[in-house]
Design an enzyme around this catalytic site. Structure first.
Site, short mmCIF file in Angstrom:
data_model
loop_
_atom_site.label_atom_id
_atom_site.label_comp_id
_atom_site.label_asym_id
_atom_site.label_seq_id
_atom_site.Cartn_x
_atom_site.Cartn_y
_atom_site.Cartn_z
CG HIS A 98 40.28 -13.88 -5.78
ND1 HIS A 98 40.32 -12.89 -4.73
CD2 HIS A 98 38.72 -13.42 -5.70
CE1 HIS A 98 39.73 -12.35 -4.12
NE2 HIS A 98 38.57 -12.68 -4.75
CD GLU A 158 0.05 3.86 6.03
OE1 GLU A 158 0.03 2.98 6.55
OE2 GLU A 158 -0.35 4.88 6.15
CG HIS A 159 -3.52 3.60 3.39
ND1 HIS A 159 -3.71 2.28 3.51
CD2 HIS A 159 -3.05 4.04 4.41
CE1 HIS A 159 -3.59 1.93 4.58
NE2 HIS A 159 -3.09 3.07 5.33
CG HIS A 217 -5.07 6.10 11.80
ND1 HIS A 217 -5.21 5.07 12.51
CD2 HIS A 217 -5.49 5.63 10.62
CE1 HIS A 217 -5.57 3.77 11.85
NE2 HIS A 217 -5.65 4.35 10.75
CD GLU A 238 -5.82 4.87 6.55
OE1 GLU A 238 -4.82 5.03 7.71
OE2 GLU A 238 -6.19 3.87 6.48
#
Length: 441
Positions: free
Chosen positions: A431, A338-339, A271, A268
């Protein structure tokens, strides 16, 4: 040249400010670009296609005055015809797995339950009318992101799916992305990326139709645009720069274990420079050996990924040394990655301690890259700590639910007096009167 030094943070010796910095990741960077993104959004809103082409030339170095912003069917035909068959087979394999996984998420059209005799309530699932899918390209080509988003959208039954993705310098769109789009049945693809793409999807332009919702990971500029436009378009789950944590313990003590952990930490991190990659462990020896092994692996990575890795492990990456298993799990839950890869002695036992993570991969045979591409579970995941409240993209992200209610005379009569009592207590006479004075059919 000075060799890269991998930082090792001992959690119990960090100040609260230092802990907060580690947990914040690149969110500070996102806040810093909001003013410039705000001006891009306003410009696209006012000038539409003209502004989009100018920003595409400035940021993507792409100028294509004789091509429309929407990719033509002929271009898609050409991409499908010329794509390397090996890449096409790999895409077909991965797309089949993703389809198999997500098919189980498709809900019944309507599901009704009897609450009491004569009182029925349930939900009807209907697809969102239009969605935009953002597919990044600046640091590589990502057909995997396209099928991770488009397959659940298609299974949900979304009638209008638009894809936006940054073009190459000549205005071309990645052919593997076009192959995936055609395979899934999506024909609307626009050659535009960045904050200007999100603005175009929010407001619409002469060439780009507006959408109700946008999903997909992107740079800090894309993330900032989604946040700023959240009052105009549903920005979907927060999917910003990539981030990962690998949790390992003293059981990972062979050189093969160390090499595997280091290789997985780089997945990761490559990236981009704004990514985050951390090893969390309670074993000092493991921390030291990983810190010693990582630099050589980084140096052996080709550019431009090598430079990304160096920046990550000088910024939002490194090793966190916890006191014990419980503290390691607590650090992970605070980070909400995230991971998450768990490579401990008993991963199934360890996962019981984890509450917050976008995806959790158990054991040494499920690297992040396998899940990113082909296992089938969705790889578009919440980032920036939002895994505390958000989940992976699924068919549910493309569906809305209507509550459906029906009562018989018996159910109405059973419920009537209780509603009158509660309406009178809360001070809503209309109501109450709607039931007290109601002519019964």
């Amino acid at each position: 040249m000075k060799s890269l030094s991998i930082p090792v943070f001992t959690w119990n010796t960090l100040s609260q400010e230092e802990k907060s910095t580690l947990l914040t990741r690149s969110e500070e960077d996102i806040r810093e670009v909001q003013d410039s993104v705000r001006s891009i959004i306003e410009d696209v809103k006012q000038r539409g296609d003209e502004a989009i082409r100018e920003y595409t030339a400035r940021f993507d170095k792409a100028e294509f005055p004789h091509k429309p912003l929407q990719v033509t069917e002929d271009e898609i035909d050409e991409a499908v015809r010329t794509l390397d068959p090996k890449i096409a087979r790999a895409l077909d394999y991965a797309m089949e797995n993703v389809t198999r996984f997500h098919q189980a998420q498709v809900p019944a059209a309507m599901d009704m339950h009897q609450i009491r005799p004569g009182i029925w309530a349930g939900e009807r699932a209907t697809p969102i009318d239009s969605v935009g899918l953002y597919i990044p390209r600046g640091r590589g080509s990502f057909p995997s992101m396209l099928y991770m988003l488009a397959i659940p959208a298609k299974l949900a039954g979304v009638p209008n799916i638009s894809i936006v993705t940054p073009p190459g310098p000549d205005g071309t769109v990645d052919p593997a992305c076009l192959y995936a789009a055609r395979s899934i049945g999506v024909s609307t693809v626009y050659r535009v990326g960045g904050a200007q793409a999100i603005a175009a999807l929010a407001f619409g332009t002469p060439s780009i139709r507006p959408c109700l919702k946008v999903l997909g990971p992107g740079s800090m500029y894309v993330t900032a645009a989604k946040r700023l436009l959240s009052g105009t378009i549903d920005p979907g789950l927060p999917a910003g720069p990539s981030e990962s944590i690998l949790w390992a313990d003293a059981s990972q003590n062979t050189q093969d274990d160390i090499t595997r952990i280091c290789l997985d930490l780089l997945i990761e991190a490559e990236h981009g420079a704004d990514s985050s990659a951390l090893l969390v462990t309670d074993d000092q020896t493991l921390a030291r050996r990983v810190a010693e092994t990582l630099p050589a692996l980084i140096e052996n990575t080709p550019e431009p990924r090598r430079e990304f890795l160096k920046k990550v492990f000088s910024g939002y990456g490194g090793i966190i040394l916890g006191q014990n298993e419980a503290q390691a799990a607590d650090i992970i839950n605070q980070f909400a990655p995230e991971h998450l890869s768990i490579q401990t002695r008993e991963p199934v036992d360890s996962v019981a301690l984890i509450k917050n993570a976008g995806e959790i991969l158990l054991g040494p045979f499920a690297p992040f890259s396998a899940a990113n591409y082909a296992i089938g579970a969705n790889a578009v995941l919440p980032t920036g700590g939002y895994a505390k409240t958000w989940s992976a993209v699924s068919v549910r992200d493309f569906i809305k639910y209507n509550s459906i209610i029906q009562m018989t005379r018996r159910g109405y009569q059973d419920l009537r007096d209780h509603v009158i009592t509660l309406a009178d207590y809360e001070g809503f006479p209309s109501h109450s009167r709607a039931l007290k004075d109601r002519p019964e059919a």
